[in-house]
Design a protein around this motif. Structure first.
Motif, PDB file in Angstrom:
ATOM      1  N   PRO A 659       0.811  -1.216   0.000  1.00 22.63           N
ATOM      2  CA  PRO A 659       0.000   0.000   0.000  1.00 22.63           C
ATOM      3  C   PRO A 659       0.848   1.270   0.000  1.00 22.63           C
ATOM      4  CG  PRO A 659      -0.875  -1.581   1.562  1.00 22.63           C
ATOM      5  CD  PRO A 659       0.425  -2.141   1.075  1.00 22.63           C
ATOM      6  N   ILE A 660       1.883   1.273   0.862  1.00 23.06           N
ATOM      7  CA  ILE A 660       2.768   2.442   0.921  1.00 23.06           C
ATOM      8  C   ILE A 660       4.181   1.992   0.596  1.00 23.06           C
ATOM      9  CG2 ILE A 660       3.795   4.194   2.429  1.00 23.06           C
ATOM     10  CD1 ILE A 660       1.182   4.299   3.938  1.00 23.06           C
ATOM     11  N   VAL A 803      11.229   1.836   1.539  1.00 19.15           N
ATOM     12  CA  VAL A 803      10.605   1.593   2.837  1.00 19.15           C
ATOM     13  C   VAL A 803       9.137   1.295   2.553  1.00 19.15           C
ATOM     14  CG1 VAL A 803       9.943   2.575   5.061  1.00 19.15           C
ATOM     15  CG2 VAL A 803      12.190   3.076   4.098  1.00 19.15           C
ATOM     16  N   THR A 804       8.657   0.146   3.003  1.00 17.67           N
ATOM     17  CA  THR A 804       7.282  -0.267   2.709  1.00 17.67           C
ATOM     18  C   THR A 804       6.477  -0.427   3.985  1.00 17.67           C
ATOM     19  OG1 THR A 804       7.934  -2.597   2.715  1.00 17.67           O
ATOM     20  CG2 THR A 804       7.956  -1.458   0.595  1.00 17.67           C
ATOM     21  N   SER A 805       5.158  -0.345   3.831  1.00 11.67           N
ATOM     22  CA  SER A 805       4.290  -0.490   5.000  1.00 11.67           C
ATOM     23  C   SER A 805       2.908  -0.957   4.568  1.00 11.67           C
ATOM     24  CB  SER A 805       4.175   0.841   5.739  1.00 11.67           C
ATOM     25  OG  SER A 805       3.182   0.774   6.752  1.00 11.67           O
ATOM     26  N   ILE A 836       6.709   8.759  -3.326  1.00 15.07           N
ATOM     27  CA  ILE A 836       5.735   7.812  -2.808  1.00 15.07           C
ATOM     28  C   ILE A 836       5.298   6.909  -3.960  1.00 15.07           C
ATOM     29  CG2 ILE A 836       3.476   7.500  -1.724  1.00 15.07           C
ATOM     30  CD1 ILE A 836       5.443   8.788   0.137  1.00 15.07           C
ATOM     31  N   GLY A 837       5.491   5.614  -3.801  1.00 15.03           N
ATOM     32  CA  GLY A 837       5.113   4.653  -4.840  1.00 15.03           C
ATOM     33  C   GLY A 837       4.081   3.672  -4.325  1.00 15.03           C
ATOM     34  N   GLY A 838       4.097   2.468  -4.851  1.00 19.16           N
ATOM     35  CA  GLY A 838       3.166   1.421  -4.413  1.00 19.16           C
ATOM     36  C   GLY A 838       1.731   1.732  -4.792  1.00 19.16           C
ATOM     37  N   GLN A 839       0.794   1.204  -3.999  1.00 18.26           N
ATOM     38  CA  GLN A 839      -0.623   1.410  -4.278  1.00 18.26           C
ATOM     39  C   GLN A 839      -1.003   2.885  -4.193  1.00 18.26           C
ATOM     40  OE1 GLN A 839      -3.358  -1.105  -2.096  1.00 18.26           O
ATOM     41  NE2 GLN A 839      -1.971  -2.848  -2.193  1.00 18.26           N
ATOM     42  N   ALA A 844      -3.389   7.446  -6.998  1.00 17.45           N
ATOM     43  CA  ALA A 844      -3.390   8.831  -7.468  1.00 17.45           C
ATOM     44  C   ALA A 844      -3.491   8.885  -8.995  1.00 17.45           C
ATOM     45  CB  ALA A 844      -2.135   9.548  -6.989  1.00 17.45           C
ATOM     46  N   GLU A 845      -2.719   8.039  -9.694  1.00 13.67           N
ATOM     47  CA  GLU A 845      -2.742   8.037 -11.156  1.00 13.67           C
ATOM     48  C   GLU A 845      -4.092   7.555 -11.694  1.00 13.67           C
ATOM     49  OE1 GLU A 845       0.542   5.583 -12.209  1.00 13.67           O
ATOM     50  OE2 GLU A 845       2.067   7.105 -11.741  1.00 13.67           O
TER      51      GLU A 845
END
Length: 1021
Positions: A659-660, A803-805, A836-839, A844-845
């Motif tokens: 997700p993050i 860094v993921t969460s 900020i990447g991931g979901q 946002a896109e």
């Protein structure tokens, strides 16, 4: 219309066509591929390269960087990522959506070929392939019982070949097996005694184990092929291989080495439900049906079990098709429930079983026709396409209702059955086509949507569109034909359902009084509407947003990581402690599969890692959700010392990532490692952030051996010679292969374990020079103990660390906002940045793309109505029903506690085409009455009262048919719930505004038009 006329006058032809469509639909349904989600096309290519025994820094500099530079010029590439770890390099290329991946792979291959010659000699050939999310196992099967060697033989000889013969199976991989090996344990003392060395023995073994063709000779009129056979036929042959020593003596291999027929040292361990086991992961062929493949494997298990020894057991560990089947079944149940509700509403309004049957037939025919159209367009049967059918269920009868009501009105005027059917259907067919078109055109802007939103939106849009087109055809052909044959006594007022007529009459009278009030208080009505819309928009921060709702699939993962460099034995001890803790959750856990020391899902894992993959019992059979169980287990396992343990749920089948994902970029890997730790500490305090992790693994302790070239040269040694001897002593070296009964195994030279286990063994190791002198390694090398990185990551040719969460108990959008605020407060060094990447990035896109699609959809709806009315004003009036939809959408999401997501956004786009239909019916009828000479006020009141019944009928059938989806009944319904809730509340509230606001807006614009026209007339006068 000719089509209506023909269908009424040629009923046999219509029936035959309908039967043919039903047959085609049934055949198509049998051949449709069943899956959980639509196929998600990821334009990603991978270049994998091995570089044996190289440290991550060497791999990065000598392998990853040259390949990155070469492929970065390929057209269509958006991002290049690389991961360099000990012994291997992985370079990922992400292409823009729409890129021809076949051509791109050819371009990548050409680019890599240009630099292949510059790679180190020890580097393997780069392997170029496309990334396919479908290439994940369909089912995992555990083989337990005898000792591992016997199980491995059974798996290789019986089970794997059997499963590979089953329908749809692509390949079968065995994990946890034992690999046979002939080991030659060298004796240092005897080697020195006979004057032999390891290199001589290797050469002797290779020379003695050869077969080759050496030509042909004539024998009579035939040519005989000459072949020298000299391969080992038994282990005894290996023992008796002759070795010529440097002193000229001849000895046998068994004189200087112990020959053992054994198994390779295992670097991993596999347990199924706590027992040592082999695990067979089974992949399907690309075009195969997931559910069918799993069924074939499970059915085949019963057959092969009869051929296995009694103490060997074969059991399913994880079956991904179970959740797919349950999800599909729950959607089908929701369709049946929704269909039953729609039929009941029709029966309630129409007061006739025959009339209900006439309209109700449009539902199954439309659905079956849709299956045929889905098959020919290559769509799969999944929870989204079936969900689309469930969502379109109520709308399928709208056209038929309008046609039937008009046929009935002609029948009441005294026309014959056939004339009523032809005139009633022909009169409203253009309006029905236009009304359906407004619903369909909202899906056209899908061409502007890319990525996962498009992959999910398109199949659902096609399913809804196909069903509506089919229902429209039924409305203008089958309904008139059946009406002319079946409705001779239908819909006559015989007192049945009298209580409902009285209720409708009461509703009609109340509506008339409210309508009169709003027409007298137009400014108050407009102001109240604006306030309601503003208040609903104020709910947006409270509602929040997420990417895609996660379905409770009941799969979870536990990752155990002990201190870097820990042995497999130590990790196994921690795994046993974890198993003890998990006994408290036995009632919720169906199966548990753990791989310690790498393998399974733990790509590149070492001896200090273990990965559990767990399947929980179905959601209906447990009191807690997967997320709640994950949190409980995570809390329990944190009490185990000596390991970092992470528990997370798994969303199999989507491959959407974390997700993050915070992507840290900068010039130095070491600085990024420090920054990643700081970021983890900062975001850990944010509410909703769960299990934040840094991609920087703890450094592996390593001993650097620095060879003194000058000192080595004095003894006639090169760095390569010394490296080869160290490698042989501490890792062994494969001398040749031995074949036995169709199996091929390595013949490996090793030194005794007690001579290669400690630092002093390394320092005292004897290095043999070309002149025969023997010296300790420490004479020509220095030793330095340090910590080395596990893996080095780069993105777009710059070092990167992620860094993921996970996110728990909060919506993704609000958590991302808090994370961005925290990161903004951090003072990153110059040259370092974050993204900020991931979901979060995908969300946002996708929202931006869908917002653009919504704008285009609204324009297309207006254009269709302008064509229908041949007027720009009336469509503009009708469009005022759209803003009021916001009140229902935001209110519905707030009441149900659902954040806005891609399915919810798709629901908003669908509403743009649905809510205007009621307004079209109302405004169109007002105009008809005014053209007949009725006063505007009276026309509005009359139109409102007379159109209330069909508006209520079509709205209730659409809304109530979606109730099962809105309640998220059954497995996997979480995906469609936001879409259903959006349409239920949006359509429900907008209908109220349509019945009250549109008449007010109509009167206001009519007054404005009158003033403009009057002013023009006065000017002309």
């Amino acid at each position: 219309m000719k089509l209506v006329n023909t269908s009424v006058k040629r009923p046999v032809g219509v029936i035959m066509i309908v039967l043919a469509i039903i047959a085609l639909g049934v055949v198509s349904l049998r051949n449709l591929t069943i899956d959980l989600f639509p196929k998600i096309e990821l334009p990603v290519a991978v270049v994998a390269t091995s570089y044996q025994d190289a440290a991550p820094q060497e791999v990065e500099n000598l392998i990853s960087r040259p390949i990155e530079s070469a492929v970065s010029t390929v057209e269509g590439i958006e991002t290049v990522q690389s991961q360099s770890q000990s012994g291997s390099s992985l370079v990922l290329m992400m292409f823009a959506n729409g890129t021809d991946l076949d051509q791109a792979l050819l371009d990548v291959r050409e680019s890599v070929d240009q630099v292949k010659g510059f790679l180190p000699d020890r580097a393997g050939d780069p392997n170029i392939m496309r990334f396919n999310p479908d290439q994940l196992p369909v089912i995992w099967v555990g083989l337990t019982g005898k000792d591992a060697p016997a199980l491995t033989e059974i798996a290789d000889e019986q089970v794997v070949p059997f499963f590979e013969r089953q329908g749809g199976v692509g390949s079968v991989t065995v994990e946890g097996g034992k690999e046979r090996e002939i080991q030659l344990i060298l004796d240092q003392a005897k080697l020195q005694q006979y004057g032999a060395d390891a290199q001589t023995i290797m050469q002797s073994l290779r020379s003695a184990n050869q077969s080759a063709s050496v030509g042909n000779v004539e024998k009579g009129n035939k040519d005989l092929q000459l072949r020298v056979t000299g391969e080992f036929e038994s282990v005894e042959d290996i023992k008796q291989t002759l070795v010529q020593t440097q002193t000229g003596a001849t000895i046998q291999v068994e004189d200087v080495a112990e020959v053992k027929d054994t198994f390779k040292e295992s670097s991993s361990m596999t347990l199924v439900n706590g027992k040592p086991s082999l695990v067979l992961s089974i992949l399907k062929k690309t075009d195969s049906n997931t559910v069918e493949v799993a069924s074939n494997v499970i059915e085949g298990m019963d057959e092969i079990k009869r051929d296995l020894p009694e103490d060997v057991n074969l059991e399913v560990v994880i079956d991904t098709s179970e959740f797919i089947q349950m999800s599909i079944d729950s959607v089908v149940d929701n369709i049946l429930i929704g269909g039953a509700i729609s039929i009941f509403i029709l029966l309630l309004f129409l007061k006739s079983v025959r009339a209900t049957v006439v309209i109700g037939l449009s539902i199954p025919i439309a659905i079956i026709s849709t299956f045929a159209l889905m098959y020919f367009t290559g769509e799969t049967l999944n929870i989204l396409t079936l969900g689309g059918l469930a969502l379109g269920l109520g709308m399928m009868v709208d056209s038929s209702i309008v046609i039937l009501e008009n046929i009935y009105s002609y029948r009441q005027k005294g026309h014959s059955l056939v004339d009523s059917a032809i005139k009633g259907a022909s009169e409203l067919a253009p309006a029905v086509i236009a009304s359906t078109t407004t619903t369909l055109v909202v899906f056209l802007p899908i061409v502007y949507v890319e990525g996962i939103a498009s992959d999910l939106f398109t199949p659902l849009a096609l399913a809804v569109s196909f069903s509506l087109i089919a229902s429209l055809v039924v409305a203008v052909t089958l309904v008139p034909m059946l009406s002319s044959k079946l409705l001779s006594k239908a819909m006559e007022d015989s007192g049945r359902r009298y209580w409902f007529d009285r209720f409708l009459g009461w509703v009609n009278r109340k509506y008339k009084s409210v309508l009169k009030w709003v027409l007298k208080h137009r400014k108050t009505t407009i102001a109240g509407t604006v306030i309601a819309i503003a208040a609903s928009l104020g709910l947006i921060p409270l509602i929040g947003a997420e990417f895609i709702p996660s379905a409770d699939q009941g799969q979870m993962e536990i990752r155990v990581e002990t201190d870097a460099g820990s042995s497999l034995e130590h990790t196994t001890e921690i795994v046993e402690k974890v198993n003890e803790k998990l006994t408290a959750y036995e009632s919720a856990i169906e199966t548990s599969y753990v791989t310690a020391g790498g393998g399974g899902f733990a790509m590149g894992g070492g001896g200090n890692q273990a990965t559990y993959t767990m399947q929980l019992v179905p959601a209906a059979e447990r009191d807690k959700t997967t997320t709640e169980i994950v949190q409980d287990i995570d809390e329990d396992l944190q009490t185990i010392p000596g390991a970092e343990i992470t528990v997370s749920s798994m969303d199999a089948g989507m491959g959407m990532g974390d997700p993050i994902q915070i992507q840290l970029n900068g010039p130095e890997h070491e600085v990024l490692r420090v920054l990643s730790g700081q970021v983890v500490n900062e975001i850990s305090s944010i509410d909703g952030v769960y299990n934040p992790e840094s991609g920087a693994s703890t450094g592996v302790p390593q001993m650097n051996i620095e060879i003194d070239d000058d000192e080595a040269a004095m003894y006639g040694l090169s760095q390569e010679q010394i490296l080869g001897q160290i490698q042989l002593q501490f890792t062994g070296q494969v001398a040749t292969q031995y074949r036995e009964e169709g199996q091929e195994m390595d013949v490996t030279l090793l030194y005794p374990e007690d001579e290669r286990s400690t630092i002093s063994d390394l320092q005292d190791m004897k290095i043999q020079s070309p002149q025969g002198a023997v010296i300790p390694l420490e004479e020509v090398a220095a030793f330095k103990e340090m910590s080395g990185p596990v893996a080095l990551q780069r993105q777009n040719q710059q070092p990167q660390l992620n860094v993921t969460s996970q996110v728990v108990d909060r919506d993704l959008a609000s958590v991302v906002t808090d994370v961005e605020n925290k990161l903004a407060e951090m003072q990153l060094p110059e040259g370092y940045s974050y993204e900020i990447g991931g979901q979060a990035q995908d969300m946002a896109e996708s929202f931006a793309d869908l917002a653009l699609a919504l704008v285009f959809s609204i324009f297309l709806v207006y254009a269709v109505m302008a064509i229908q009315f041949e007027n720009f004003l009336f469509p503009f009036i009708i469009m005022f029903s759209l803003p009021a939809t916001v009140v229902g959408v935001m209110g519905g999401l707030f009441v149900t506690g659902l954040p806005l997501s891609i399915p919810g956004f798709i629901g908003i786009i669908m509403l743009a085409g649905i809510v205007v239909n009621n307004s079209i019916v109302l405004v169109d009828y007002i105009n008809i009455l005014r053209r007949k000479g009725m006063d505007r006020y009276e026309a509005i009141i009359e139109a409102g009262q007379s159109r209330l019944r069909p508006i209520l009928m079509t709205t209730l059938t659409t809304i109530l048919a979606m109730i099962p989806l809105g309640l998220a009944l059954g497995e996997g319904a979480e995906m469609q719930q936001p879409l259903a809730v959006t349409i239920i509340f949006g359509l429900g509230v907008s209908t109220i505004f349509t019945l009250l606001l549109i008449p007010v807006v109509y009167s206001l614009f009519d007054d404005l038009t009158g003033k403009i026209v009057g002013r023009k007339k006065r000017k002309k006068a």
